[in-house]
Design a protein around this motif. Structure first.
Motif, PDB file in Angstrom:
ATOM      1  N   SER A 160      -3.698  -6.972  33.845  1.00  0.00           N
ATOM      2  CA  SER A 160      -4.041  -5.505  33.801  1.00  0.00           C
ATOM      3  C   SER A 160      -5.494  -5.294  32.651  1.00  0.00           C
ATOM      4  O   SER A 160      -5.835  -6.132  32.022  1.00  0.00           O
ATOM      5  CB  SER A 160      -3.060  -4.945  33.192  1.00  0.00           C
ATOM      6  OG  SER A 160      -3.612  -3.120  32.580  1.00  0.00           O
ATOM      7  N   ARG A 161      -6.803  -4.793  33.098  1.00  0.00           N
ATOM      8  CA  ARG A 161      -7.765  -4.124  32.618  1.00  0.00           C
ATOM      9  C   ARG A 161      -6.790  -3.737  30.724  1.00  0.00           C
ATOM     10  O   ARG A 161      -8.039  -3.108  30.018  1.00  0.00           O
ATOM     11  CB  ARG A 161      -8.187  -3.513  33.405  1.00  0.00           C
ATOM     12  CG  ARG A 161      -9.107  -3.841  34.294  1.00  0.00           C
ATOM     13  CD  ARG A 161     -10.246  -3.329  35.316  1.00  0.00           C
ATOM     14  NE  ARG A 161     -10.492  -4.310  36.003  1.00  0.00           N
ATOM     15  CZ  ARG A 161     -11.516  -4.629  36.810  1.00  0.00           C
ATOM     16  NH1 ARG A 161     -13.370  -3.241  36.000  1.00  0.00           N
ATOM     17  NH2 ARG A 161     -12.068  -5.418  37.032  1.00  0.00           N
ATOM     18  N   GLN A 162      -6.076  -2.744  30.816  1.00  0.00           N
ATOM     19  CA  GLN A 162      -5.857  -1.630  29.826  1.00  0.00           C
ATOM     20  C   GLN A 162      -4.465  -3.098  29.356  1.00  0.00           C
ATOM     21  O   GLN A 162      -3.671  -3.185  29.542  1.00  0.00           O
ATOM     22  CB  GLN A 162      -4.792  -0.742  29.895  1.00  0.00           C
ATOM     23  CG  GLN A 162      -5.437   0.386  31.047  1.00  0.00           C
ATOM     24  CD  GLN A 162      -6.818   1.189  30.000  1.00  0.00           C
ATOM     25  OE1 GLN A 162      -6.824   1.190  29.475  1.00  0.00           O
ATOM     26  NE2 GLN A 162      -7.654   0.461  30.836  1.00  0.00           N
ATOM     27  N   PRO A 163      -4.397  -2.324  27.763  1.00  0.00           N
ATOM     28  CA  PRO A 163      -2.896  -3.330  27.294  1.00  0.00           C
ATOM     29  C   PRO A 163      -1.624  -2.436  27.784  1.00  0.00           C
ATOM     30  O   PRO A 163      -1.808  -1.514  27.023  1.00  0.00           O
ATOM     31  CB  PRO A 163      -3.260  -3.819  25.927  1.00  0.00           C
ATOM     32  CG  PRO A 163      -4.454  -1.918  25.727  1.00  0.00           C
ATOM     33  CD  PRO A 163      -5.118  -1.931  26.838  1.00  0.00           C
ATOM     34  N   TYR A 164      -1.018  -3.605  27.531  1.00  0.00           N
ATOM     35  CA  TYR A 164       0.895  -2.944  27.864  1.00  0.00           C
ATOM     36  C   TYR A 164       1.064  -2.199  26.140  1.00  0.00           C
ATOM     37  O   TYR A 164       0.513  -2.726  25.628  1.00  0.00           O
ATOM     38  CB  TYR A 164       1.352  -4.204  27.915  1.00  0.00           C
ATOM     39  CG  TYR A 164       1.094  -4.619  29.475  1.00  0.00           C
ATOM     40  CD1 TYR A 164       2.031  -3.793  30.202  1.00  0.00           C
ATOM     41  CD2 TYR A 164       0.689  -5.365  29.390  1.00  0.00           C
ATOM     42  CE1 TYR A 164       1.397  -4.339  31.500  1.00  0.00           C
ATOM     43  CE2 TYR A 164      -0.220  -6.153  30.772  1.00  0.00           C
ATOM     44  CZ  TYR A 164       0.825  -5.483  31.899  1.00  0.00           C
ATOM     45  OH  TYR A 164       0.651  -5.965  33.831  1.00  0.00           O
ATOM     46  N   GLN A 165       1.689  -0.994  26.186  1.00  0.00           N
ATOM     47  CA  GLN A 165       1.663  -0.294  25.095  1.00  0.00           C
ATOM     48  C   GLN A 165       3.178  -0.008  25.333  1.00  0.00           C
ATOM     49  O   GLN A 165       3.637   1.001  25.584  1.00  0.00           O
ATOM     50  CB  GLN A 165       0.601   1.070  25.032  1.00  0.00           C
ATOM     51  CG  GLN A 165      -0.810   0.902  24.961  1.00  0.00           C
ATOM     52  CD  GLN A 165      -1.587   1.903  25.206  1.00  0.00           C
ATOM     53  OE1 GLN A 165      -0.973   3.731  25.272  1.00  0.00           O
ATOM     54  NE2 GLN A 165      -2.665   1.909  25.096  1.00  0.00           N
ATOM     55  N   GLY A 166       3.899  -0.500  23.900  1.00  0.00           N
ATOM     56  CA  GLY A 166       5.460  -0.059  23.312  1.00  0.00           C
ATOM     57  C   GLY A 166       6.129   0.819  24.360  1.00  0.00           C
ATOM     58  O   GLY A 166       6.495   0.236  25.220  1.00  0.00           O
ATOM     59  N   ALA A 181       1.613  -1.525  38.550  1.00  0.00           N
ATOM     60  CA  ALA A 181       1.015  -3.110  38.926  1.00  0.00           C
ATOM     61  C   ALA A 181       2.322  -3.680  39.398  1.00  0.00           C
ATOM     62  O   ALA A 181       1.027  -4.424  40.634  1.00  0.00           O
ATOM     63  CB  ALA A 181       1.233  -3.831  37.359  1.00  0.00           C
ATOM     64  N   ALA A 182       3.470  -3.533  39.674  1.00  0.00           N
ATOM     65  CA  ALA A 182       4.189  -4.201  41.014  1.00  0.00           C
ATOM     66  C   ALA A 182       3.359  -3.302  42.671  1.00  0.00           C
ATOM     67  O   ALA A 182       3.254  -3.940  43.606  1.00  0.00           O
ATOM     68  CB  ALA A 182       5.458  -3.663  41.137  1.00  0.00           C
ATOM     69  N   LYS A 183       3.591  -1.606  41.783  1.00  0.00           N
ATOM     70  CA  LYS A 183       2.566  -0.909  43.409  1.00  0.00           C
ATOM     71  C   LYS A 183       1.776  -1.731  43.754  1.00  0.00           C
ATOM     72  O   LYS A 183       1.131  -1.463  45.036  1.00  0.00           O
ATOM     73  CB  LYS A 183       3.193   0.193  42.601  1.00  0.00           C
ATOM     74  CG  LYS A 183       4.536   1.159  42.610  1.00  0.00           C
ATOM     75  CD  LYS A 183       4.145   2.125  42.500  1.00  0.00           C
ATOM     76  CE  LYS A 183       5.199   2.974  41.903  1.00  0.00           C
ATOM     77  NZ  LYS A 183       6.172   4.351  41.702  1.00  0.00           N
ATOM     78  N   ARG A 184       0.724  -1.735  43.184  1.00  0.00           N
ATOM     79  CA  ARG A 184      -0.567  -2.007  43.286  1.00  0.00           C
ATOM     80  C   ARG A 184      -0.889  -2.946  43.982  1.00  0.00           C
ATOM     81  O   ARG A 184      -1.708  -3.165  45.158  1.00  0.00           O
ATOM     82  CB  ARG A 184      -1.571  -2.140  41.973  1.00  0.00           C
ATOM     83  CG  ARG A 184      -1.838  -0.641  41.280  1.00  0.00           C
ATOM     84  CD  ARG A 184      -3.417  -1.051  40.053  1.00  0.00           C
ATOM     85  NE  ARG A 184      -3.135  -1.681  39.358  1.00  0.00           N
ATOM     86  CZ  ARG A 184      -2.258  -1.492  38.325  1.00  0.00           C
ATOM     87  NH1 ARG A 184      -1.506  -0.031  37.904  1.00  0.00           N
ATOM     88  NH2 ARG A 184      -1.600  -2.234  37.554  1.00  0.00           N
TER      89      ARG A 184
END
Length: 73
Positions: free
Chosen positions: A33-39, A49-52
Motif C-alpha cells: 500500500s502507498r498509505q500506512p496502515y492506521q489503527g 486491498a483484497a478488493k483491488r
C-alpha cells in the motif's frame, strides 16, 4: 519476520486478509500500500486491498468456464 507475521498479525486480523497487506517476492502478489496502515482502519484497509487485488485482471481472470488465478492462490 515470520514470527511477526504468524504470532502478531494473524493474532489480530483475519489471515485471509493479512496476505493482502504484506508483500511477497513473487509475481502475482499484492503490491504494498502507498498509505500506512492506521489503527482502527486496518481491517477496512485490508479489505480494500483484497478488493483491488481481485479486481485486477492480472490476478484473477475469468473467461467463459475457465479462471486464471495469481500464483498467490
Amino acid at each position: 519476520l515470520n514470527d511477526i507475521e504468524h504470532r502478531v498479525l494473524y493474532a489480530h486480523w483475519p489471515a485471509e486478509l493479512v496476505v493482502y497487506g504484506l508483500s511477497c517476492p513473487l509475481r502475482g502478489c499484492p503490491a504494498l500500500s502507498r498509505q500506512p496502515y492506521q489503527g482502527g482502519q486496518v481491517l477496512h484497509q485490508l479489505r480494500e486491498a483484497a478488493k483491488r487485488f481481485i479486481a485486477d485482471e492480472r490476478n484473477v481472470r475469468i473467461r467463459g468456464d475457465a479462471a486464471t488465478l495469481s500464483e498467490l492462490y
